[in-house]
Enzyme design. Structure first.
Site, PDB file in Angstrom:
ATOM      1  N   ASP A 294      27.155  -3.823  35.176  1.00  0.00           N
ATOM      2  CA  ASP A 294      25.735  -3.675  35.509  1.00  0.00           C
ATOM      3  C   ASP A 294      24.984  -3.402  34.215  1.00  0.00           C
ATOM      4  OD1 ASP A 294      26.374  -4.054  38.126  1.00  0.00           O
ATOM      5  OD2 ASP A 294      26.356  -1.939  38.666  1.00  0.00           O
TER       6      ASP A 294
ATOM      7  N   GLU B 140      24.140  -5.439  49.811  1.00  0.00           N
ATOM      8  CA  GLU B 140      24.279  -3.996  49.594  1.00  0.00           C
ATOM      9  C   GLU B 140      23.895  -3.317  50.894  1.00  0.00           C
ATOM     10  OE1 GLU B 140      21.670  -3.398  46.303  1.00  0.00           O
ATOM     11  OE2 GLU B 140      23.047  -4.319  44.878  1.00  0.00           O
TER      12      GLU B 140
END
Lengths: 214, 261
Positions: free
Chosen positions: B11, B130
């Site tokens: 990330d 998510e």
């Protein structure tokens, strides 16, 4: 010996950048081109490609590159198709309707059969690494697969597979859901691989090196 | 035997590799390019980069990082963050990405999944989901867990694949970054809902967590971030676990050449 002049056919389909970078890594400066003269003048030609068969053939025909590929292959110099670049070598595909291919290798392209087999948990598209095996003893002789290490692994991503009409044209398979699937085909100077050597780490780079040095 | 993939998840925020806990409280880890090269050399089957602030700024800023990594690392790469159009996806693929992951863009405009899938192929079109559990339902969130979409995760997974997604990357936000194990129930349910590969993400902290995922779900891959970045687990640990469960792990070039004749 001077390095062979290597061309990558740039027909607006798929990631030509990765193939060129992989070749650079092994010291080969390949040319990205759609120019028939440049392709015919090359000593090695690579046809990459990802995505759909119909679109790939449409792009090749649109630029007259289908004939250029035929002319290049007739010269006897080594030719390599990668992924869709392998599949378009066949006579036809059933992907999204029926499409005619280059017909350089007899056979067709079909969806990988998926059986409802919970144990194998095989899913399409198949995305992942797999070892490839020689389809019959001696099949890799004189091909870039000849010096592939054992065990080996190559990266695949596909939903369709080439099925050759002439068993001798099948040179390598990988096993998915308990079935042998075409990983590489070869007819004289024309070779196609379903895996992505440019994404297959060291084994892939070695494969490309062997192709350039054929 | 499964051709299970170990994916190193990176990330990135403002060109720096970061790691958050439950998608909040980010900490800097280092240069994503160095980590990517090391993970690939150690046996990661795939790399996944996400620009975690792309949706906030309405753009993905990973192009140069993708180009740099694609020039040196020869394993497949998935890139996500801020993909809002076919053009956005095309730019990332041209930089050397093999797949793009859609999240917010797909929830706002589901037709984008079909457009990208038809243009570049289903294999290049990944939908990242998510989710948090809310009143007994897994609900889809976006923008790193900040925004509710009102969608249910199982329905959305099915819709996304019907629309042409070739893979689902599934993160349980309530497990993410904690290293206390994955939401196996969620992974199993999503795997049962779709026919495409499902990548499980969020929560791996020990080899046993991976073992449980392999035993109890038909997941096609796992994405690991924090446990790798903070050296809690090595790729060797992960590869050993996959192998011990009877699944294929790719032999590494260096090992194969030194062991050859």
């Amino acid at each position: 010996m001077t390095q062979p002049n290597c061309a990558i056919i740039d027909y607006g389909i798929g990631n030509v950048f990765s193939v060129r970078r992989a070749l650079e890594q092994i010291g080969v400066e390949a040319e990205l081109t759609a120019d028939p003269d440049r392709i015919l003048a090359a000593d090695r030609v690579i046809l990459p490609g990802v995505g759909a068969f119909g679109r790939a053939m449409e792009k090749l025909r649109q630029d007259g590159l289908d004939r250029v590929v035929h002319d290049y292959v007739a010269s006897g110099k080594p030719f390599l198709g990668i992924c869709i670049g392998l599949q378009v070598l066949m006579e036809a595909s059933e992907e999204f309707g029926s499409h005619t291919g280059l017909g350089l290798i007899p056979g067709r392209v079909r969806k990988i059969p998926v059986e409802d087999d919970a144990a194998s948990n095989f899913r399409v598209p198949f995305i992942g690494w797999s070892p490839v095996a020689e389809s019959q003893s001696g099949a890799w002789q004189g091909t870039p697969l000849q010096d592939v290490p054992d065990p080996n692994a190559f990266y695949f991503v596909h939903s369709y597979e080439a099925v050759v009409s002439e068993p001798d044209h099948l040179i390598a398979t990988h096993t998915l859901g308990g079935r042998a699937i075409t990983s590489a085909v070869r007819r004289d100077n024309v070779m196609g691989v379903q895996f992505h050597p440019e994404r297959s780490a060291d084994h892939g780079l070695r494969f490309l090196e062997a192709f350039v040095n054929l | 035997m499964r051709n299970f993939r170990l994916i190193a998840r990176l990330d990135v925020k403002m060109k720096t590799l970061i790691k958050g806990v439950q998608m909040e409280g980010w900490r800097k880890v280092g240069d994503p390019r160095e980590f990517a090269a090391r993970y690939a050399a150690e046996g990661a089957d795939e790399l996944m980069f996400t620009d975690v602030v792309a949706s906030l700024y309405q753009r993905n800023s990973l192009h140069q990082i993708v180009r740099d990594v694609a020039s040196e690392v020869f394993v497949p790469m998935t890139i996500g963050g801020g993909v809002r159009s076919v053009g956005d996806a095309g730019e990332l693929l041209a930089c050397g990405a093999d797949k793009v992951a859609l999240n917010t863009g797909a929830t706002q405009d589901p037709a984008l999944i079909t457009e990208i899938s038809q243009t570049f192929g289903a294999q290049a079109c990944v939908v990242a989901i998510e989710t948090v559990r809310y009143e007994g339902e897994w609900m889809v969130m976006t923008d790193n867990g900040r925004n509710h979409t009102g969608r249910k995760a199982l329905d959305w997974a099915r819709e996304a694949t019907d629309r042409g997604a070739g893979e689902i990357i599934l993160t349980a936000i309530d497990k993410e970054g904690l290293g206390r194990g994955m939401d196996l129930d969620l992974v199993s349910r999503v795997c049962d809902s779709v026919r495409v590969p499902v990548v499980a993400a969020g929560g791996i902290g020990t080899k046993d967590h991976l073992g449980a995922l392999l035993e109890k779900t038909p997941a096609s891959a796992v994405a690991v971030a924090q446990a790798l970045h903070w050296n809690k687990l090595s790729l060797d640990d992960l590869r050993d676990t996959v192998s011990a469960h009877g699944h294929f792990v790719r032999p590494l070039g260096a090992v194969a050449s030194s062991g050859g004749q």
